[in-house]
Motif scaffolding. Structure first.
Motif, PDB file in Angstrom:
ATOM      1  N   ASP A  57      73.863  54.712  35.299  1.00 34.82           N
ATOM      2  CA  ASP A  57      74.830  53.768  34.727  1.00 34.82           C
ATOM      3  C   ASP A  57      75.116  54.154  33.283  1.00 34.82           C
ATOM      4  O   ASP A  57      74.230  54.030  32.431  1.00 34.82           O
ATOM      5  CB  ASP A  57      74.279  52.351  34.785  1.00 34.82           C
ATOM      6  N   PRO A  58      76.321  54.601  32.965  1.00 34.05           N
ATOM      7  CA  PRO A  58      76.626  55.006  31.595  1.00 34.05           C
ATOM      8  C   PRO A  58      76.544  53.849  30.599  1.00 34.05           C
ATOM      9  O   PRO A  58      76.300  54.062  29.416  1.00 34.05           O
ATOM     10  CB  PRO A  58      78.039  55.570  31.673  1.00 34.05           C
ATOM     11  N   LEU A  59      76.709  52.614  31.076  1.00 32.62           N
ATOM     12  CA  LEU A  59      76.633  51.455  30.186  1.00 32.62           C
ATOM     13  C   LEU A  59      75.200  51.072  29.837  1.00 32.62           C
ATOM     14  O   LEU A  59      74.973  50.188  29.017  1.00 32.62           O
ATOM     15  CB  LEU A  59      77.368  50.263  30.802  1.00 32.62           C
ATOM     16  N   ALA A  60      74.237  51.753  30.425  1.00 30.32           N
ATOM     17  CA  ALA A  60      72.822  51.497  30.135  1.00 30.32           C
ATOM     18  C   ALA A  60      72.327  52.327  28.947  1.00 30.32           C
ATOM     19  O   ALA A  60      71.132  52.404  28.703  1.00 30.32           O
ATOM     20  CB  ALA A  60      71.978  51.772  31.371  1.00 30.32           C
ATOM     21  N   TYR A  61      73.253  52.908  28.184  1.00 32.39           N
ATOM     22  CA  TYR A  61      72.871  53.727  27.023  1.00 32.39           C
ATOM     23  C   TYR A  61      71.983  52.954  26.050  1.00 32.39           C
ATOM     24  O   TYR A  61      71.109  53.511  25.400  1.00 32.39           O
ATOM     25  CB  TYR A  61      74.104  54.253  26.286  1.00 32.39           C
ATOM     26  N   TRP A  62      72.206  51.651  25.944  1.00 30.92           N
ATOM     27  CA  TRP A  62      71.431  50.832  24.999  1.00 30.92           C
ATOM     28  C   TRP A  62      69.958  50.781  25.385  1.00 30.92           C
ATOM     29  O   TRP A  62      69.086  50.607  24.533  1.00 30.92           O
ATOM     30  CB  TRP A  62      72.020  49.434  24.870  1.00 30.92           C
ATOM     31  N   LEU A  63      69.637  50.965  26.675  1.00 26.21           N
ATOM     32  CA  LEU A  63      68.231  50.998  27.079  1.00 26.21           C
ATOM     33  C   LEU A  63      67.519  52.203  26.475  1.00 26.21           C
ATOM     34  O   LEU A  63      66.373  52.113  26.048  1.00 26.21           O
ATOM     35  CB  LEU A  63      68.121  51.027  28.605  1.00 26.21           C
ATOM     36  N   ILE A  64      68.217  53.328  26.436  1.00 31.86           N
ATOM     37  CA  ILE A  64      67.645  54.526  25.817  1.00 31.86           C
ATOM     38  C   ILE A  64      67.499  54.298  24.317  1.00 31.86           C
ATOM     39  O   ILE A  64      66.477  54.645  23.725  1.00 31.86           O
ATOM     40  CB  ILE A  64      68.511  55.768  26.112  1.00 31.86           C
ATOM     41  N   ALA A  65      68.510  53.687  23.705  1.00 29.03           N
ATOM     42  CA  ALA A  65      68.436  53.402  22.265  1.00 29.03           C
ATOM     43  C   ALA A  65      67.266  52.470  21.964  1.00 29.03           C
ATOM     44  O   ALA A  65      66.477  52.710  21.048  1.00 29.03           O
ATOM     45  CB  ALA A  65      69.750  52.797  21.775  1.00 29.03           C
ATOM     46  N   ASP A  66      67.125  51.385  22.734  1.00 32.69           N
ATOM     47  CA  ASP A  66      66.033  50.445  22.511  1.00 32.69           C
ATOM     48  C   ASP A  66      64.676  51.102  22.735  1.00 32.69           C
ATOM     49  O   ASP A  66      63.729  50.860  21.985  1.00 32.69           O
ATOM     50  CB  ASP A  66      66.167  49.233  23.433  1.00 32.69           C
ATOM     51  N   ALA A  67      64.566  51.937  23.766  1.00 38.96           N
ATOM     52  CA  ALA A  67      63.299  52.596  24.078  1.00 38.96           C
ATOM     53  C   ALA A  67      62.874  53.559  22.978  1.00 38.96           C
ATOM     54  O   ALA A  67      61.697  53.869  22.841  1.00 38.96           O
ATOM     55  CB  ALA A  67      63.401  53.326  25.406  1.00 38.96           C
ATOM     56  N   ASN A  68      63.846  54.015  22.185  1.00 36.12           N
ATOM     57  CA  ASN A  68      63.549  54.949  21.096  1.00 36.12           C
ATOM     58  C   ASN A  68      63.681  54.299  19.727  1.00 36.12           C
ATOM     59  O   ASN A  68      63.761  54.992  18.716  1.00 36.12           O
ATOM     60  CB  ASN A  68      64.463  56.171  21.223  1.00 36.12           C
ATOM     61  N   ALA A  69      63.721  52.962  19.713  1.00 38.18           N
ATOM     62  CA  ALA A  69      63.768  52.166  18.480  1.00 38.18           C
ATOM     63  C   ALA A  69      64.905  52.587  17.548  1.00 38.18           C
ATOM     64  O   ALA A  69      64.731  52.708  16.351  1.00 38.18           O
ATOM     65  CB  ALA A  69      62.422  52.220  17.759  1.00 38.18           C
ATOM     66  N   ALA A  70      66.086  52.816  18.121  1.00 38.98           N
ATOM     67  CA  ALA A  70      67.247  53.226  17.326  1.00 38.98           C
ATOM     68  C   ALA A  70      68.139  52.023  17.054  1.00 38.98           C
ATOM     69  O   ALA A  70      68.582  51.350  17.979  1.00 38.98           O
ATOM     70  CB  ALA A  70      68.042  54.285  18.058  1.00 38.98           C
ATOM     71  N   LEU A  71      68.387  51.746  15.783  1.00 40.66           N
ATOM     72  CA  LEU A  71      69.313  50.683  15.431  1.00 40.66           C
ATOM     73  C   LEU A  71      70.746  51.129  15.655  1.00 40.66           C
ATOM     74  O   LEU A  71      71.601  50.343  16.040  1.00 40.66           O
ATOM     75  CB  LEU A  71      69.113  50.253  13.983  1.00 40.66           C
ATOM     76  N   ASP A  72      71.017  52.406  15.419  1.00 43.54           N
ATOM     77  CA  ASP A  72      72.338  52.976  15.664  1.00 43.54           C
ATOM     78  C   ASP A  72      72.187  54.035  16.751  1.00 43.54           C
ATOM     79  O   ASP A  72      71.610  55.094  16.503  1.00 43.54           O
ATOM     80  CB  ASP A  72      72.903  53.603  14.394  1.00 43.54           C
ATOM     81  N   PRO A  73      72.666  53.761  17.967  1.00 43.65           N
ATOM     82  CA  PRO A  73      72.484  54.715  19.060  1.00 43.65           C
ATOM     83  C   PRO A  73      72.987  56.122  18.750  1.00 43.65           C
ATOM     84  O   PRO A  73      72.412  57.098  19.209  1.00 43.65           O
ATOM     85  CB  PRO A  73      73.284  54.097  20.211  1.00 43.65           C
ATOM     86  N   ASP A  74      74.036  56.230  17.945  1.00 50.63           N
ATOM     87  CA  ASP A  74      74.579  57.554  17.627  1.00 50.63           C
ATOM     88  C   ASP A  74      73.592  58.402  16.828  1.00 50.63           C
ATOM     89  O   ASP A  74      73.679  59.623  16.838  1.00 50.63           O
ATOM     90  CB  ASP A  74      75.899  57.431  16.868  1.00 50.63           C
ATOM     91  N   ASP A  75      72.644  57.773  16.141  1.00 54.43           N
ATOM     92  CA  ASP A  75      71.646  58.527  15.385  1.00 54.43           C
ATOM     93  C   ASP A  75      70.719  59.333  16.292  1.00 54.43           C
ATOM     94  O   ASP A  75      70.085  60.274  15.847  1.00 54.43           O
ATOM     95  CB  ASP A  75      70.799  57.595  14.519  1.00 54.43           C
TER      96      ASP A  75
END
Length: 94
Positions: A57-75
């Motif tokens: 699911d491409p909309l699940a990108y925020w799960l990867i961001a949260d799992a890596n403690a990223a406030l800005d997913p693009d970082d």
């Protein structure tokens, strides 16, 4: 659930109001559970493509961001992070 409005700075139109769904995200955080995979960031990676590849699911990108403690997913995937390892959360762990 409901909706909310946020003021967003737009470089073309200035400040504009954006309506969005008010959703509650339940993320276990960066240290919970076993990862599904570890992904080494390569040039041209995008979180939506990684979410599609690993989570379906491409909309699940925020799960990867949260799992890596990223406030800005693009970082997580900019040119400075090529070669770093991202934790991909296992399904059901969210």
């Amino acid at each position: 659930m409901g909706t909310a409005t946020a003021a967003v700075e737009d470089p073309v139109d200035g400040l504009r109001q954006v309506r969005h769904l008010r959703m509650r995200r339940h993320s276990p955080g960066p240290t919970a559970g076993r990862p599904l995979a570890l992904h080494t960031v390569a040039e041209g990676d995008r979180l939506d493509l990684l979410a599609q590849r690993y989570l379906g699911d491409p909309l699940a990108y925020w799960l990867i961001a949260d799992a890596n403690a990223a406030l800005d997913p693009d970082d997580l995937i900019d040119s400075r992070t090529v070669g770093t390892v991202l934790m991909i959360p296992a399904p059901g762990g969210w």
